[in-house]
Design a protein around this motif. Structure first.
Motif, mmCIF file in Angstrom:
data_model
loop_
_atom_site.group_PDB
_atom_site.id
_atom_site.type_symbol
_atom_site.label_atom_id
_atom_site.label_comp_id
_atom_site.label_asym_id
_atom_site.label_seq_id
_atom_site.Cartn_x
_atom_site.Cartn_y
_atom_site.Cartn_z
ATOM 1 N N ARG A 14 0.789 -1.122 0.000
ATOM 2 C CA ARG A 14 -0.024 -0.063 -0.022
ATOM 3 C C ARG A 14 0.745 1.062 -0.154
ATOM 4 O O ARG A 14 2.069 1.136 0.606
ATOM 5 N N THR A 17 1.072 5.845 4.574
ATOM 6 C CA THR A 17 0.089 6.553 5.122
ATOM 7 C C THR A 17 0.588 7.878 5.123
ATOM 8 O O THR A 17 1.840 8.195 5.403
ATOM 9 N N ARG A 20 3.046 8.015 8.010
ATOM 10 C CA ARG A 20 4.359 7.308 7.652
ATOM 11 C C ARG A 20 5.336 8.280 7.048
ATOM 12 O O ARG A 20 6.526 8.451 7.244
#
Length: 163
Positions: A14, A17, A20
């Protein structure tokens, strides 16, 4: 968020975020501070102008960067009890990752300790030396036991019940 294949492993991953991304920028800022001696305001201004910063959690970034720089001496003392060498002998990247991880463990109890440790490991894998992530893992695990004993004990009890 759509999972995309990793260029190195082929596994689907993914996109990072916003938190992150913020942690990545904090690591860059701490590195600039440690290596170049830049001040907080200069670091923050430069990083906010960096490509991709708009996808980071800006508030989290500022709180983490400012918090680590303000509390760095106390954080180094807490970390030192978990280290096998003086803090100053750590690689700059691993030292910065550990400072940020220690700050989060101490000041962000709403973030599970395992998340803090895993995020720190990922930063060390991405930016640090070959096995630096293993060292970061061991140090932050020891620090989590000191700073969050009830949470660590509950997590370990839960994990042993699943086996």
């Amino acid at each position: 968020m759509k999972a995309m294949p990793s260029p190195t492993t082929g596994r689907k991953t993914r996109p990072p975020t916003p938190r992150r991304r913020a942690r990545e920028f904090v690591l860059q800022g701490l590195y600039q501070w440690q290596i170049g001696g830049s001040d907080e305001a200069t670091i923050e201004a430069n990083l906010r102008d960096s490509e991709g910063f708009d996808k980071a959690d800006g508030e989290f970034f500022a709180g983490l960067l400012r918090g680590v720089l303000t509390q760095r001496e106390a954080l180094q003392e807490q970390l030192q009890a978990c280290l096998d060498r003086p803090f100053g002998e750590l690689s700059p990247v691993e030292g910065c990752v550990l400072l940020a991880g220690a700050f989060e463990l101490k000041n962000h109890p709403q973030t599970p300790y395992r998340v803090v440790i895993n995020e720190s490991i990922e930063l060390a894998k991405s930016f640090g030396g070959t096995d630096g992530h293993k060292y970061v893992n061991g140090v932050l695990d020891k620090l989590a036991i000191r700073l969050r004993p009830a949470e660590v004990a509950a997590g370990r009890a839960s994990a042993s019940g699943r086996r």
